[in-house]
Design an enzyme around this catalytic site. Sequence first.
Site, short mmCIF file in Angstrom:
data_model
loop_
_atom_site.label_atom_id
_atom_site.label_comp_id
_atom_site.label_asym_id
_atom_site.label_seq_id
_atom_site.Cartn_x
_atom_site.Cartn_y
_atom_site.Cartn_z
N GLN A 1 3.69 4.08 -7.32
CA GLN A 1 5.05 3.67 -7.06
C GLN A 1 5.89 4.88 -6.68
O GLN A 1 5.53 6.02 -6.99
CB GLN A 1 5.67 3.02 -8.30
CG GLN A 1 4.91 1.81 -8.82
CD GLN A 1 5.75 1.02 -9.83
OE1 GLN A 1 6.92 0.74 -9.60
NE2 GLN A 1 5.13 0.67 -10.95
N HIS B 1 -5.55 -3.33 -8.96
CA HIS B 1 -5.70 -2.86 -7.58
C HIS B 1 -5.01 -1.50 -7.46
O HIS B 1 -3.81 -1.39 -7.73
CB HIS B 1 -5.09 -3.87 -6.60
CG HIS B 1 -5.48 -3.61 -5.18
ND1 HIS B 1 -6.12 -4.54 -4.39
CD2 HIS B 1 -5.36 -2.50 -4.41
CE1 HIS B 1 -6.36 -4.01 -3.19
NE2 HIS B 1 -5.90 -2.77 -3.19
N CYS C 1 -5.46 -11.49 -6.27
CA CYS C 1 -4.69 -10.24 -6.40
C CYS C 1 -3.56 -10.21 -5.38
O CYS C 1 -3.78 -10.38 -4.19
CB CYS C 1 -5.62 -9.05 -6.17
SG CYS C 1 -4.74 -7.50 -5.92
N HIS D 1 -2.85 1.42 -6.99
CA HIS D 1 -1.54 1.59 -6.33
C HIS D 1 -0.67 2.52 -7.16
O HIS D 1 -0.89 2.73 -8.34
CB HIS D 1 -0.84 0.24 -6.17
CG HIS D 1 -0.38 -0.38 -7.47
ND1 HIS D 1 -1.24 -0.96 -8.38
CD2 HIS D 1 0.85 -0.47 -8.02
CE1 HIS D 1 -0.56 -1.40 -9.42
NE2 HIS D 1 0.71 -1.11 -9.24
N ASN E 1 0.96 4.44 -12.57
CA ASN E 1 0.52 3.97 -13.88
C ASN E 1 -0.85 3.38 -13.69
O ASN E 1 -1.02 2.44 -12.92
CB ASN E 1 1.45 2.87 -14.41
CG ASN E 1 2.82 3.40 -14.78
OD1 ASN E 1 2.93 4.52 -15.28
ND2 ASN E 1 3.85 2.61 -14.54
N HIS F 1 -10.10 -3.40 -3.64
CA HIS F 1 -9.54 -3.73 -4.95
C HIS F 1 -10.13 -2.85 -6.06
O HIS F 1 -9.51 -2.62 -7.10
CB HIS F 1 -9.85 -5.21 -5.24
CG HIS F 1 -9.23 -5.78 -6.47
ND1 HIS F 1 -7.89 -6.10 -6.55
CD2 HIS F 1 -9.77 -6.09 -7.69
CE1 HIS F 1 -7.63 -6.59 -7.77
NE2 HIS F 1 -8.75 -6.59 -8.47
N SER G 1 0.12 -3.60 -14.39
CA SER G 1 -0.13 -5.03 -14.48
C SER G 1 -1.12 -5.51 -13.42
O SER G 1 -1.46 -6.68 -13.38
CB SER G 1 1.20 -5.80 -14.37
OG SER G 1 1.91 -5.40 -13.23
N CYS H 1 -4.14 -7.28 -2.61
CA CYS H 1 -5.24 -7.27 -1.65
C CYS H 1 -4.75 -7.67 -0.25
O CYS H 1 -3.79 -8.44 -0.12
CB CYS H 1 -6.36 -8.22 -2.12
SG CYS H 1 -7.53 -7.47 -3.28
O1 LIG Z 1 6.66 -1.72 -12.18
P1 LIG Z 1 5.54 -2.24 -13.03
O2 LIG Z 1 4.21 -1.63 -12.65
O3 LIG Z 1 5.48 -3.72 -13.09
O4 LIG Z 1 5.88 -1.78 -14.51
C1 LIG Z 1 5.36 -0.63 -15.14
O5 LIG Z 1 5.93 0.56 -14.62
C2 LIG Z 1 7.33 0.75 -14.82
C3 LIG Z 1 7.70 2.12 -14.32
O6 LIG Z 1 7.01 3.15 -14.99
C4 LIG Z 1 7.72 0.57 -16.30
O7 LIG Z 1 9.12 0.58 -16.42
C5 LIG Z 1 7.17 -0.73 -16.86
O8 LIG Z 1 7.45 -0.82 -18.24
C6 LIG Z 1 5.66 -0.78 -16.62
O9 LIG Z 1 5.11 -1.96 -17.14
#
Ligand SMILES: O=P(O)(O)O[C@H]1O[C@H](CO)[C@@H](O)[C@H](O)[C@H]1O
Lengths: 377, 377
Positions: free
Chosen positions: B171, B167, B52, B169, B156, B116, B164, B55
């Site tokens: 943004q 773990h 990961c 997190h 997300n 994780h 993706s 981590c």
């Molecule tokens: O930044 P990440 O986690 O790789 O990507 C994810 O979040 C982003 C922000 O919402 C989106 O634009 C991406 O399509 C999604 O896969």
Amino acid sequence: MAHFDPSTHPHRRFNPLTNEHILVSPHRTKRPWLGQMEPPQSSNLPQYDPKCYLCPGNIRSGGQTNPNYDNTFTFDNDFAALLPPPAPSPPVATHPLMTVEPVQGGCDVLIFHPRHDLTLARLKVEDIIRIIEEWTRIYVVRGSQEGIKYVQIFENKGAMMGCSNPHPHGQVWSLSALPTLPAMEMESLLKYSMSDQTESSAPRGFQGTFHRRPCLLCEYAHVETTMPEKPRVVLKNKDWVALVPWWAVWPFEILLLPYKRHIRSLCDLTATEKTSFADILSKVTKRYDNLFSCSFAYSMGLHQRPVPSSPGEETVEDEDVAHLHLHFTPPLLRDASVRKFLVGFELMAEAQRDLTPEQAAEKLRACSEVHYLDHID
Amino acid sequence: MAHFDPSTHPHRRFNPLTNEHILVSPHRTKRPWLGQMEPPQSSNLPQYDPKCYLCPGNIRSGGQTNPNYDNTFTFDNDFAALLPPPAPSPPVATHPLMTVEPVQGGCDVLIFHPRHDLTLARLKVEDIIRIIEEWTRIYVVRGSQEGIKYVQIFENKGAMMGCSNPHPHGQVWSLSALPTLPAMEMESLLKYSMSDQTESSAPRGFQGTFHRRPCLLCEYAHVETTMPEKPRVVLKNKDWVALVPWWAVWPFEILLLPYKRHIRSLCDLTATEKTSFADILSKVTKRYDNLFSCSFAYSMGLHQRPVPSSPGEETVEDEDVAHLHLHFTPPLLRDASVRKFLVGFELMAEAQRDLTPEQAAEKLRACSEVHYLDHID
Ligand SMILES: O=P(O)(O)O[C@H]1O[C@H](CO)[C@@H](O)[C@H](O)[C@H]1O
Ligand SMILES: O=P(O)(O)O[C@H]1O[C@H](CO)[C@@H](O)[C@H](O)[C@H]1O
């Protein structure tokens, strides 16, 4: 400082139809993808599937038996999101922030063809003409029903886009209200039609020639198809153009519209315009399938005059500002198994895309118009 | 004619924050689902995963090594959608329908915890307080940077929502423009704050008491938490309420907000309000996981004053109409493997839901606040 390069530098574009911005971050395509992979979108289906509830002669989930139809077949959705009148009226709202309004209508399912395996991309142009005729018929019939304000024709294609049966079919939801998005578009078209475009410093298009008022979409299509380079045009024929709009959100989004004259709805199409419509639908969907050699998933929707103009209607009404067009919103981004997720920032802040509309159009222009499966046959 | 029953009869509701309608078709939940099934959202992850890139001590895709962090850890996104200044200016638009504007900013990744396997639903309240402190810190730091107009905090969660890496997190994307949705909400809040609510015939809430101007969200939260029955409230504590809003789009959408006073941003929170915030975040996410006994996927986003008010700012600015709130938009509909697809009609016409917000709130109220995995331990 470096020269601005739209395929390198993040920027924002504006969608004049919806008044929304789109964040374009072209350098993001370089990142590795470690997330969800989509299952293969198989194009290898049988011609007839005894378990399919849309195949001719089979029994539907509601219990009815499909006839042995020859081309299209339309029936009332067994699980319709809208029900016909009469419906009881909701009570008066208890608070101005919690309002409710009644809605009525109907939902049709339109099977494109008896063959279980033939999507738009694989049907003959004459079969697609029959679908256009059927869309027109439903638009007229539903649009003339008491109280109907909007007829929404659409297709969900592929499991990734919530389609629960691969047998090629579309839907039509007709309702007693003008839905949010068409309402927004109509408002933008109306506003544009009332603006005095001659005062603007912009290069002049041809709007006004074919229609009494300026039309945003006539003007946009004209500009895109007459630029010296046509970076967003994927293909055009004598009446229609398919382009990746300046303000595209989905990676390979397409806006498909007539560019030669102001056409309000399916009812305005001449026989030759229907044929060229079928031709471009066939070519667009073939290019889509060829892009990643798979049965390309998308949602597709048709926007036009909310309901047909009534016979004998003489004056140009506000609704005549509508300009027939189709949106294709396909989720795939890099190959048949990596899609773009419109989540997080996109749901909470604003649309964001990872490649420019011009890059997407270039890739679609490079695709063949011979379906990849036809090479194999 | 029958009495109107919101859990039987299709109807439309209105979202006063975004000015959008939602079509509610509650009878649709009865239809069988033959479409895409989601893969299991496993909660069985190792505490540390050597592969990961989030981590502690591991190497990220950009080549840097993560420190051995103890609670949260924030770093610059290696594939940021927004880049810091300077950026070259885009050329003047060649046509008024094709405008482009520059945008600048930065993207942070905020790892919630070294473990994780510990999502918000499984972290201790004191760990969640640390995340809130970190959100506040980033909001202040990014929001004070030259030219930054908005700081968007979001998460997300789950592969289904484009995440993706499991773990835990979130943004933070900070940018030099007010994005489409927060801009729309701010406009609605501002409009409401300037309306003379005393002229309305609606039952009076408490807005005005804690804030100089009426606040749409203060009023809405007040009404929902003081009704005789509270059909949309999932849970509340002394400062915060979590409810399925009247205008919810996603099946189990939640709006989480402070209901006791007008709070513009994270910076306004007292220490006890931060603790109660962490408490309700923990309980909401536990209920979500318990609903279908899975690690519940969602996008979550925080809306607040675009950037913190500058120190010494004395006058009530337009931006002070902002009221801190969180949206949770989870896609699952019936069980851990059947999601709602917002496609076709939803993309082309308007949002549509299959169960009422009241039914969703009832199901979430019935969920335990002890995480289902803690029963097993
Ligand atoms: O930044 P990440 O986690 O790789 O990507 C994810 O979040 C982003 C922000 O919402 C989106 O634009 C991406 O399509 C999604 O896969
Ligand atoms: O009616 P269908 O094909 O069963 O359902 C599909 O299309 C509908 C209309 O876009 C959506 O509301 C559903 O979420 C989707 O699964």
